[in-house]
Design an enzyme around this catalytic site. Sequence first.
Site, PDB file in Angstrom:
ATOM      1  N   LYS A 177       0.897  -1.169   0.000  1.00 57.21           N
ATOM      2  CA  LYS A 177       0.000   0.000   0.000  1.00 57.21           C
ATOM      3  C   LYS A 177       0.931   1.214   0.000  1.00 57.21           C
ATOM      4  O   LYS A 177       1.443   1.625   1.030  1.00 57.21           O
ATOM      5  CB  LYS A 177      -0.872  -0.019   1.247  1.00 57.21           C
ATOM      6  CG  LYS A 177      -2.173   0.746   1.208  1.00 57.21           C
ATOM      7  CD  LYS A 177      -2.175   2.120   0.589  1.00 57.21           C
ATOM      8  CE  LYS A 177      -2.038   3.236   1.592  1.00 57.21           C
ATOM      9  NZ  LYS A 177      -1.583   4.508   0.993  1.00 57.21           N
ATOM     10  N   GLU A 252       8.970   1.865  11.293  1.00 56.62           N
ATOM     11  CA  GLU A 252      10.099   2.780  11.055  1.00 56.62           C
ATOM     12  C   GLU A 252       9.506   4.172  10.946  1.00 56.62           C
ATOM     13  O   GLU A 252       8.759   4.445  10.012  1.00 56.62           O
ATOM     14  CB  GLU A 252      10.803   2.445   9.726  1.00 56.62           C
ATOM     15  CG  GLU A 252      11.462   1.092   9.686  1.00 56.62           C
ATOM     16  CD  GLU A 252      12.734   1.031  10.497  1.00 56.62           C
ATOM     17  OE1 GLU A 252      13.212   2.078  10.977  1.00 56.62           O
ATOM     18  OE2 GLU A 252      13.232  -0.088  10.685  1.00 56.62           O
ATOM     19  N   CYS A 286      14.041  10.615   6.517  1.00 51.30           N
ATOM     20  CA  CYS A 286      13.935  10.339   7.941  1.00 51.30           C
ATOM     21  C   CYS A 286      15.290  10.486   8.619  1.00 51.30           C
ATOM     22  O   CYS A 286      15.367  10.670   9.821  1.00 51.30           O
ATOM     23  CB  CYS A 286      13.372   8.945   8.152  1.00 51.30           C
ATOM     24  SG  CYS A 286      14.212   7.753   7.139  1.00 51.30           S
ATOM     25  N   GLU A 387       9.989  16.905  14.280  1.00 54.67           N
ATOM     26  CA  GLU A 387      10.446  16.641  12.906  1.00 54.67           C
ATOM     27  C   GLU A 387       9.740  17.611  11.954  1.00 54.67           C
ATOM     28  O   GLU A 387       8.511  17.673  11.925  1.00 54.67           O
ATOM     29  CB  GLU A 387      10.099  15.201  12.525  1.00 54.67           C
ATOM     30  CG  GLU A 387      10.684  14.809  11.192  1.00 54.67           C
ATOM     31  CD  GLU A 387      10.340  13.370  10.808  1.00 54.67           C
ATOM     32  OE1 GLU A 387       9.165  12.999  10.906  1.00 54.67           O
ATOM     33  OE2 GLU A 387      11.262  12.643  10.409  1.00 54.67           O
TER      34      GLU A 387
HETATM   35  P1  NAD Z   1       2.422   9.017   6.685  1.00 57.16           P
HETATM   36  O1  NAD Z   1       2.459   8.377   8.016  1.00 57.16           O
HETATM   37  O2  NAD Z   1       1.467  10.106   6.465  1.00 57.16           O
HETATM   38  O3  NAD Z   1       2.098   7.933   5.564  1.00 57.16           O
HETATM   39  C1  NAD Z   1       2.864   6.757   5.428  1.00 57.16           C
HETATM   40  C2  NAD Z   1       1.988   5.673   4.826  1.00 57.16           C
HETATM   41  O4  NAD Z   1       0.977   5.343   5.769  1.00 57.16           O
HETATM   42  C3  NAD Z   1       1.266   6.095   3.545  1.00 57.16           C
HETATM   43  O5  NAD Z   1       1.221   4.997   2.654  1.00 57.16           O
HETATM   44  C4  NAD Z   1      -0.132   6.412   4.043  1.00 57.16           C
HETATM   45  O6  NAD Z   1      -1.132   6.270   3.057  1.00 57.16           O
HETATM   46  C5  NAD Z   1      -0.300   5.380   5.134  1.00 57.16           C
HETATM   47  N1  NAD Z   1      -1.302   5.714   6.147  1.00 57.16           N
HETATM   48  C6  NAD Z   1      -1.721   6.934   6.551  1.00 57.16           C
HETATM   49  N2  NAD Z   1      -2.685   6.807   7.488  1.00 57.16           N
HETATM   50  C7  NAD Z   1      -2.871   5.486   7.688  1.00 57.16           C
HETATM   51  C8  NAD Z   1      -3.724   4.726   8.531  1.00 57.16           C
HETATM   52  N3  NAD Z   1      -4.583   5.301   9.364  1.00 57.16           N
HETATM   53  N4  NAD Z   1      -3.629   3.391   8.482  1.00 57.16           N
HETATM   54  C9  NAD Z   1      -2.750   2.780   7.667  1.00 57.16           C
HETATM   55  N5  NAD Z   1      -1.939   3.442   6.831  1.00 57.16           N
HETATM   56  C10 NAD Z   1      -1.996   4.782   6.839  1.00 57.16           C
HETATM   57  O7  NAD Z   1       3.918   9.470   6.370  1.00 57.16           O
HETATM   58  P2  NAD Z   1       4.451  10.206   5.059  1.00 57.16           P
HETATM   59  O8  NAD Z   1       4.051  11.642   5.161  1.00 57.16           O
HETATM   60  O9  NAD Z   1       4.126   9.453   3.849  1.00 57.16           O
HETATM   61  O10 NAD Z   1       6.043  10.072   5.256  1.00 57.16           O
HETATM   62  C11 NAD Z   1       6.787  10.972   6.022  1.00 57.16           C
HETATM   63  C12 NAD Z   1       7.166  10.365   7.347  1.00 57.16           C
HETATM   64  O11 NAD Z   1       7.805   9.121   7.149  1.00 57.16           O
HETATM   65  C13 NAD Z   1       8.164  11.191   8.123  1.00 57.16           C
HETATM   66  O12 NAD Z   1       7.755  11.292   9.451  1.00 57.16           O
HETATM   67  C14 NAD Z   1       9.444  10.401   8.043  1.00 57.16           C
HETATM   68  O13 NAD Z   1      10.342  10.568   9.085  1.00 57.16           O
HETATM   69  C15 NAD Z   1       8.952   9.018   7.958  1.00 57.16           C
HETATM   70  N6  NAD Z   1       9.931   8.143   7.330  1.00 57.16           N
HETATM   71  C16 NAD Z   1      10.609   7.277   8.139  1.00 57.16           C
HETATM   72  C17 NAD Z   1      11.583   6.441   7.619  1.00 57.16           C
HETATM   73  C18 NAD Z   1      12.316   5.475   8.508  1.00 57.16           C
HETATM   74  O14 NAD Z   1      12.841   4.496   8.010  1.00 57.16           O
HETATM   75  N7  NAD Z   1      12.375   5.689   9.818  1.00 57.16           N
HETATM   76  C19 NAD Z   1      11.841   6.472   6.233  1.00 57.16           C
HETATM   77  C20 NAD Z   1      11.122   7.370   5.434  1.00 57.16           C
HETATM   78  C21 NAD Z   1      10.160   8.191   6.003  1.00 57.16           C
END
Ligand code: NAD
Length: 498
Positions: A177, A252, A286, A387
Amino acid sequence: METPLSCRNYIDGQWLSAAAGNTLQSRNPALVDEIVATFPRSQADDVDTAVAAAGKAYRSWRKVPAPARAEYVFRVGELLLQHKEELAQLVSQEMGKPLTEARGDVQEGIDCAFYSAGEGRRLFGQTTPSEMPNKFAMTVRMPIGVCALITPWNFPMAIPCWKAMPALVCGNTVILKPAEDTSACATKLIEIFAAAGFPPGVVNLVHGMGEEAGKALVEHPDVDLVSFTGSSETGAFVGATCGRTHKRVCLEMGGKNAQVVMEDADLELALDGAVWGAFGTTGQRCTATSRLILHRDIKEKFTAMLHERTSKLRLGAGTDPDTDIGPIINEKQLQRVNEYMNIAREEGAKVLIGGEIASEDSLKNGYFFQPTILDDVTPQMRVAREEIFGPVVVLIEVSSFEEAIAILNDTNYGLSSSVYTRDINRAFTAMRDIEAGITYINGPTIGAEVHLPFGGVKQTGNGHREAGTTALDVFTEWKSVYVDFSGNLQRAQIDNRS
Ligand code: NAD
């Protein structure tokens, strides 16, 4: 303007629209009038279909010998290599990162394929002596089942590969997803998995909103494992739901990574690291450097050097070879970064450079934010603790190495970290005392390699590590096997000595 890509879900070997027929769009963040793709707005019934297909496929996929499973993954690597340039162009167009970085994103997928495929001929367990005579004892890795892989937009090729490839080699089936903003990238990636010839249902793709398709996957009773990368807020929901429903879960999440520059550092080297760590991928990593902890003896000089270098960075579309910094992914993120400027000013921080949405000339057609340095920041300010996920770095002054490490550790997160020093004692002290999943000595906070564990401590994660051989611990469970060849009942767990 090119016709948008028409993307579908991939379920049980078929390319399908959402059952209800609704669609969403992804746009080029450098040119927001350009629609890159339309994709299905999947709901719980689409998720049900995908989970049923993955569950059925799991029954036979788990019995395919691991070296044979790995050959499919190897083939994905070969195909990614063949299509590297067109995939990189798409990443740049849909996600916005400069082409050199986009090629790196695809390359990580390729590296992960070849690395993970090698594990098909290892997947080592242990043999160990039994406490009984004529009894054999060993451990074997077992797959877990149907894995939901929920991914963010910032590494639209690498992160899905990091999850899917080891999961498949270990004998699981997967449902990706992807993030809404990079659905075309996910579709092209899964087209490559499909071309590698996996049996139907082994690899599936379900597009849609997080709160709809993502949530339905996390809550689905027949999903056995969720591997999630994204924000801490979403991760909290995913973790709580998986806890309640007894699913395996790997999280993560965010970071608030710091680079320390000591007074004995090679300042030019530290400057290269700081600029790349803070502004690479527009700060949307991240592992991005969002705090620079500077020793007071070099702070003034280093700040002047950083200011000068930052003033020369060129904003633009990722597809333009002259671009250093691409756009922010979407309007919501742009406004969020902008809002942090108000917070910074209210808290008493000083904007040294940047601090505004960039709208000169063609930049007004996209979501651009000026690379920003905030000075006079104290460790308690929100901009030093939360962040921001944009091209913003805060400067914090310290008087000693001990103070630098204490401030670096004073955060809820713990993903990446970096120390620039020429003092070997300080370097080893930092390696021991920094609370983070990744520590760099004389290198920036960004730039992971796929054969090393990746993940963080504290609220960055839940104790798992992706990549490296530690990815196998996410996607398998251990079974202990005893073979008694004595022909007699031999009883363990009773006192056999008396
Ligand atoms: P996000 O949490 O908004 O979305 C991530 C994923 O989760 C997307 O596919 C989204 O559709 C899905 N999602 C959203 N709400 C959901 C729910 N209620 N249930 C299930 N899935 C859901 O994050 P983003 O804005 O896409 O990414 C940015 C964030 O990701 C930043 O905080 C960043 O630090 C983090 N990030 C972490 C790493 C790591 O390895 N630690 C790597 C890359 C990004």
